[in-house]
Design an enzyme around this catalytic site. Structure first.
Site, short mmCIF file in Angstrom:
data_model
loop_
_atom_site.label_atom_id
_atom_site.label_comp_id
_atom_site.label_asym_id
_atom_site.label_seq_id
_atom_site.Cartn_x
_atom_site.Cartn_y
_atom_site.Cartn_z
N TYR A 88 0.77 1.97 -8.16
CA TYR A 88 0.11 1.04 -7.13
C TYR A 88 -1.18 0.58 -7.85
O TYR A 88 -1.92 -0.28 -8.15
CB TYR A 88 0.22 1.70 -6.25
CG TYR A 88 -1.17 1.58 -5.22
CD1 TYR A 88 -0.94 0.21 -4.14
CD2 TYR A 88 -2.69 2.46 -4.92
CE1 TYR A 88 -1.72 0.00 -3.61
CE2 TYR A 88 -3.15 1.98 -4.29
CZ TYR A 88 -3.15 0.87 -3.57
OH TYR A 88 -4.21 0.61 -2.58
N THR A 105 0.88 -1.17 -0.02
CA THR A 105 -0.09 -0.22 0.15
C THR A 105 1.13 1.55 0.11
O THR A 105 0.12 2.14 0.05
CB THR A 105 -0.92 0.06 1.09
OG1 THR A 105 -0.30 -0.15 2.32
CG2 THR A 105 -1.85 -1.28 0.95
N LYS A 125 -2.67 -2.38 -8.61
CA LYS A 125 -4.16 -3.41 -7.71
C LYS A 125 -5.27 -3.56 -9.17
O LYS A 125 -5.94 -4.60 -8.76
CB LYS A 125 -4.75 -2.09 -7.60
CG LYS A 125 -3.62 -2.02 -6.05
CD LYS A 125 -3.82 -3.06 -4.78
CE LYS A 125 -5.43 -3.50 -4.54
NZ LYS A 125 -5.28 -4.46 -3.37
N1 LIG Z 1 -4.28 2.40 3.11
C1 LIG Z 1 -5.48 3.38 1.77
O1 LIG Z 1 -5.63 4.14 2.18
C2 LIG Z 1 -6.23 1.84 0.54
C3 LIG Z 1 -7.14 2.78 -0.57
C4 LIG Z 1 -8.00 1.89 -0.76
C5 LIG Z 1 -7.91 0.43 -1.29
N2 LIG Z 1 -6.94 -0.10 -0.24
C6 LIG Z 1 -7.30 -1.36 -0.31
O2 LIG Z 1 -7.35 -1.69 1.28
C7 LIG Z 1 -6.82 -3.52 1.19
C8 LIG Z 1 -5.81 -2.75 3.01
O3 LIG Z 1 -4.76 -1.59 3.02
P1 LIG Z 1 -5.29 -1.56 4.15
O4 LIG Z 1 -4.81 -0.77 4.45
O5 LIG Z 1 -5.11 -2.11 5.41
O6 LIG Z 1 -3.21 -2.15 4.01
P2 LIG Z 1 -2.21 -1.97 5.40
O7 LIG Z 1 -2.45 -1.10 6.45
O8 LIG Z 1 -1.32 -1.74 4.60
O9 LIG Z 1 -2.08 -3.47 5.29
C9 LIG Z 1 -1.42 -4.70 4.25
C10 LIG Z 1 -1.40 -5.96 5.39
O10 LIG Z 1 -0.54 -6.21 4.02
C11 LIG Z 1 1.12 -7.08 5.27
N3 LIG Z 1 2.08 -6.85 3.94
C12 LIG Z 1 2.58 -6.35 2.92
N4 LIG Z 1 3.48 -6.51 2.11
C13 LIG Z 1 3.14 -8.35 2.51
C14 LIG Z 1 3.92 -9.58 1.74
N5 LIG Z 1 4.64 -9.24 1.12
N6 LIG Z 1 3.14 -11.08 2.00
C15 LIG Z 1 1.81 -11.10 2.66
N7 LIG Z 1 1.35 -9.58 3.38
C16 LIG Z 1 2.61 -8.04 3.19
C17 LIG Z 1 1.25 -5.86 5.43
O11 LIG Z 1 1.75 -6.95 6.34
P3 LIG Z 1 3.07 -5.84 7.53
O12 LIG Z 1 2.27 -4.91 7.57
O13 LIG Z 1 4.31 -6.64 8.58
O14 LIG Z 1 4.26 -5.32 5.57
C18 LIG Z 1 -0.65 -5.36 6.48
O15 LIG Z 1 -0.44 -6.48 7.39
C19 LIG Z 1 -6.22 -3.66 0.01
O16 LIG Z 1 -6.37 -4.20 -0.48
C20 LIG Z 1 -5.37 -2.31 -0.34
O17 LIG Z 1 -4.86 -2.09 -1.26
C21 LIG Z 1 -6.35 0.93 1.13
#
Ligand SMILES: NC(=O)c1ccc[n+]([C@@H]2O[C@H](COP(=O)([O-])OP(=O)(O)OC[C@H]3O[C@@H](n4cnc5c(N)ncnc54)[C@H](OP(=O)(O)O)[C@@H]3O)[C@@H](O)[C@H]2O)c1
Length: 303
Positions: free
Chosen positions: A127, A64, A131
């Site tokens: 990114y 992300t 996605k």
């Molecule tokens: N954040 C936003 O503003 C946003 C906006 C629109 C859509 N989304 C989507 O919503 C969903 C959830 O986002 P979020 O904000 O909850 O994301 P996040 O807080 O960044 O969490 C992502 C998770 O993925 C894990 N991860 C990273 N690299 C990895 C790897 N190589 N193998 C396995 N796991 C891995 C991370 O672990 P670590 O913490 O150990 O790195 C973390 O637990 C995602 O699909 C994202 O694309 C997010």
């Protein structure tokens, strides 16, 4: 759906953390996290699924770091595109359901009204491209799937705009915030609750409903508007200082990744199909700040 096995990927991310709590009453929930499962290693993904054989896989793991993805395209592609494709193959093999999260950043922001699921994606940054490739891999697999496109995710934990504003508001006398990107801040808790509400009625009801659904809070604002709401609440709840807030243009805040001007997503399809509506973003923000207030003995949030 009830009492079936649910496997969550990305347990300690913003959304994954909330999912562990909100899905708990729907079945036997287990969850995994990096480095136990590394999305850069497809075999580790397959092993995790095969150890549980879940009826529902929920993927909240993602790369992300939007700006960093410009220079780490290979890793971002493995995590956001290849990994979800492997999960989709496993879901298909098991005859199960894959729930996955996507982003407003698959769109280029050029539309003047909220984006609907059938609009043509045209990501402006790496990114968004990774996605979108993940969404397409899941769709191509033929597995039962729900892809929820959300936006501007924040919550009481993790790296997000809310916690950054609360921290910077205390550290700096002036904050310059982009005011010409419009979207809906959406709390991780609301995303998880909506996911639970969609899944709760039962697996059979899911048939024929595979597809992409926009899933954001209602209402809209700019990053400047979001920051102003956060700092206003912080001042009244925690007595935090209110810095001088200056609205600026995207052009005045260059970043490695371009971002869409219009990130608004229409959630009509979600509402009509599942009867699920997320709260207005201002109400949801107030609920998250309640959590921070309750969680702090000194009534000062640790951002
Ligand atoms: N954040 C936003 O503003 C946003 C906006 C629109 C859509 N989304 C989507 O919503 C969903 C959830 O986002 P979020 O904000 O909850 O994301 P996040 O807080 O960044 O969490 C992502 C998770 O993925 C894990 N991860 C990273 N690299 C990895 C790897 N190589 N193998 C396995 N796991 C891995 C991370 O672990 P670590 O913490 O150990 O790195 C973390 O637990 C995602 O699909 C994202 O694309 C997010």
């Amino acid at each position: 759906m009830r009492n079936s096995r649910i496997l969550i990927f990305g347990r300690i991310g913003q959304v994954g953390w909330e999912l562990r709590h909100k899905l708990a009453c729907l079945g036997q929930v287990s969850s995994v996290e990096y480095p136990e499962v590394d999305f850069a290693n497809p075999d580790s993904i397959r092993s995790a699924v095969r150890a549980v054989e879940p009826a529902v896989i929920v993927n909240a793991a993602a790369y992300t770091a939007v700006d960093k993805a410009e220079s780490e395209l290979q890793l971002a592609t493995a995590i956001n595109a290849t990994g979800p494709g492997v999960l989709a193959e496993e879901a298909k093999r098991l005859g199960g359901l894959l729930v996955h999260y996507s982003t407003d950043y698959v769109f280029d922001g050029s539309k003047l009204t909220p984006w609907v699921e059938t609009d043509a994606p045209n990501p402006l940054n790496a990114y968004g491209r990774t996605k979108l490739a993940g969404d397409q891999a899941i769709q191509a697999s033929g597995c039962d799937h729900l892809i929820f496109r959300t936006s501007w995710v924040y919550g009481a934990r993790g790296n997000n705009f809310l916690l950054t504003m609360l921290r910077l508001g205390k550290e700096r006398a002036e904050l310059r915030i982009v005011d010409d990107q419009i979207g809906s801040p959406t709390s991780s808790e609301c995303i998880a609750q909506a996911t639970s509400d969609v899944l709760a009625p039962g697996g059979a009801g899911m048939q024929g409903r595979s597809g992409i659904y926009n899933l954001t809070s209602s209402g809209e604002t700019s990053w400047f508007g979001f920051a102003k709401a956060v700092l206003t609440e912080a001042e009244s709840r925690f007595g935090s200082p209110f810095p001088n807030l200056v609205p600026i243009l995207t052009a005045d805040y260059p970043t490695p990744a371009k971002r869409p001007a219009n990130s608004r997503l229409s959630c009509e399809r979600l509402e009509q199909t599942f009867g699920v509506t997320l709260p207005h973003w201002e109400h949801a923000l107030s609920l998250v700040l309640d959590t921070l207030t309750e969680g702090s003995s000194s009534v000062s949030p640790k951002a």
